[in-house]
Motif scaffolding. Structure first.
Motif, PDB file in Angstrom:
ATOM      1  N   GLU A   1      -4.146  -3.303 -16.618  1.00 29.10           N
ATOM      2  CA  GLU A   1      -3.745  -2.063 -16.612  1.00 29.10           C
ATOM      3  C   GLU A   1      -5.044  -1.282 -16.815  1.00 29.10           C
ATOM      4  O   GLU A   1      -5.805  -1.593 -17.418  1.00 29.10           O
ATOM      5  CB  GLU A   1      -2.789  -1.608 -17.887  1.00 29.10           C
TER       6      GLU A   1
ATOM      7  N   LYS B   1      -5.358   7.686 -21.686  1.00 25.26           N
ATOM      8  CA  LYS B   1      -4.346   7.094 -20.707  1.00 25.26           C
ATOM      9  C   LYS B   1      -4.137   8.281 -19.743  1.00 25.26           C
ATOM     10  O   LYS B   1      -4.036   8.137 -18.677  1.00 25.26           O
ATOM     11  CB  LYS B   1      -3.011   6.792 -21.542  1.00 25.26           C
ATOM     12  N   GLU B   2      -3.748   9.466 -20.137  1.00 29.33           N
ATOM     13  CA  GLU B   2      -3.461  10.652 -19.216  1.00 29.33           C
ATOM     14  C   GLU B   2      -4.677  10.875 -18.741  1.00 29.33           C
ATOM     15  O   GLU B   2      -4.657  11.462 -17.396  1.00 29.33           O
ATOM     16  CB  GLU B   2      -2.924  11.673 -20.166  1.00 29.33           C
TER      17      GLU B   2
ATOM     18  N   THR C   1      -7.126   8.949 -17.679  1.00 24.14           N
ATOM     19  CA  THR C   1      -7.511   7.783 -16.887  1.00 24.14           C
ATOM     20  C   THR C   1      -6.568   8.078 -15.515  1.00 24.14           C
ATOM     21  O   THR C   1      -7.071   7.954 -14.230  1.00 24.14           O
ATOM     22  CB  THR C   1      -7.312   6.645 -17.332  1.00 24.14           C
ATOM     23  N   GLN C   2      -5.273   8.458 -15.897  1.00 22.93           N
ATOM     24  CA  GLN C   2      -4.347   8.642 -14.733  1.00 22.93           C
ATOM     25  C   GLN C   2      -4.719   9.985 -13.892  1.00 22.93           C
ATOM     26  O   GLN C   2      -4.653   9.893 -12.344  1.00 22.93           O
ATOM     27  CB  GLN C   2      -3.052   8.789 -15.221  1.00 22.93           C
TER      28      GLN C   2
ATOM     29  N   GLU D   1      -5.720   9.605  -9.932  1.00 24.26           N
ATOM     30  CA  GLU D   1      -4.956  10.188  -8.761  1.00 24.26           C
ATOM     31  C   GLU D   1      -5.768  11.225  -8.202  1.00 24.26           C
ATOM     32  O   GLU D   1      -5.561  11.423  -6.887  1.00 24.26           O
ATOM     33  CB  GLU D   1      -3.800  10.854  -9.533  1.00 24.26           C
TER      34      GLU D   1
END
Length: 325
Positions: A32, A80-81, A83-84, A88
């Motif tokens: 992940e 996490k946010e 990285t996303q 994107e």
């Protein structure tokens, strides 16, 4: 992402095929993505979590660990946010612009990644592991990781190896501004570490934070810079001053000036690359790719790069700054 295979641990680099610059760098833990960097995203992962003073104090004492100790699950959710969003943004921008991407995955032991980003419980509160200093990738002189480190540089790896050897006798920490990359050799006293620093602030801070050089032979440095085809060599001087050295002379800058000049240099190079009118080029695409890569390796100066590209491809390269926009 296409790399979320079970158990994968390492760093995944997406490069624009034509320019070979790292558009997106993603750290993968147990299949992940847990951290990503891209020059397209100006936002910092710590914004909203840490103050500027905290970043200044802990950036080279594992800032991720400090953020975890202070914020716990809030830090993990933020990472996490963030990285996303980076992933994107980078992939969408590549698709919107029609950039072809190629990717390369390099294994890193899972315990290294876990320690670097403090994503698992860890009894230690401090570490001297160079992987924890906030750089994209690192190599400890004399270790077995040189080939993996050089792979990050794609087609200019031989140039980088020549540069590393040329400054092998230089004492103290020193940085190099290359087309696409910022390379820094930090002197920890007991060992020396080479690192890639995407963020100009991290690059310049490292030159001030770690062991500074002494008894510098400027003529020797300028000659090595010229031979190694780098834009500038930089090193720390005093509390908040940076020495910037090209192939002709030296300048002393404040830290913020050093950060600004490095950032503006890379932004200008990207504007140049994006402004090349490929639809007007009457040359096979593969030959164009090779020519541009070689031109970048030969010409760290943006003006020289534009001149060679225009001459070889028989086109006019006009960036926004030239149009007054």
């Amino acid at each position: 992402m296409g790399e979320r295979g079970r158990g994968k641990n390492g760093v995944l680099v997406y490069r624009r095929r034509l320019f070979q610059d790292p558009l997106l760098t993603v750290y993968v833990f147990n299949g992940e993505p847990i951290y990503a960097e891209s020059f397209l995203v100006k936002e910092k992962w710590w914004e909203g979590l840490l103050s500027d003073d905290e970043v200044e104090t802990y950036v080279f004492d594992n800032l991720y660990r400090y953020a975890f100790q202070k914020n716990g699950d809030r830090y993990l959710q933020r990472l996490k946010e963030y990285t996303q969003r980076v992933i994107e943004n980078a992939i969408k921008t590549a698709m919107d612009n029609g950039w072809e991407l190629e990717k390369e995955f390099m294994d890193i032991p899972p315990e290294k990644i876990a320690s670097m980003f403090s994503i698992l419980p860890d009894k230690d509160t401090r570490t001297d592991d160079p992987l924890n200093m906030g750089f994209v990738n690192t190599y400890v002189e004399g270790s077995e990781g040189l080939n993996d480190f050089l792979r990050m540089f794609g087609p200019i790896r031989e140039n980088v190896l020549k540069l590393m050897r040329a400054f092998g006798d230089f004492e103290g920490s020193i940085g190099f501004v290359l087309p696409v990359y910022n390379l820094v050799r930090i002197d920890l006293g007991h060992e020396r570490v080479w690192a890639i620093a995407d963020d100009p602030e991290t690059f310049v801070r490292s030159l001030l934070h770690f062991k500074k050089p002494f008894d510098v032979s400027v003529p020797d440095i300028t000659e090595k810079v010229k031979d190694s085809r780098v834009m500038w060599a930089m090193w720390g001087y005093g509390k908040d001053r940076i020495i910037l050295c090209d192939s002709e002379d030296v300048r002393m800058l404040r830290r913020d000036e050093g950060v600004g000049i490095v950032r503006s240099y890379h932004e200008r190079l990207r504007r140049i690359l994006n402004a090349i009118p490929l639809d007007q080029v009457q040359v096979p695409k593969k030959m164009v790719e090779i020519m541009i890569r070689n031109a970048m390796a030969r010409n760290p100066d943006p003006n020289a790069l534009v001149k060679e590209v225009e001459s070889r491809l028989k086109v006019s390269v006009e960036t926004e700054e030239e149009n007054g926009n």
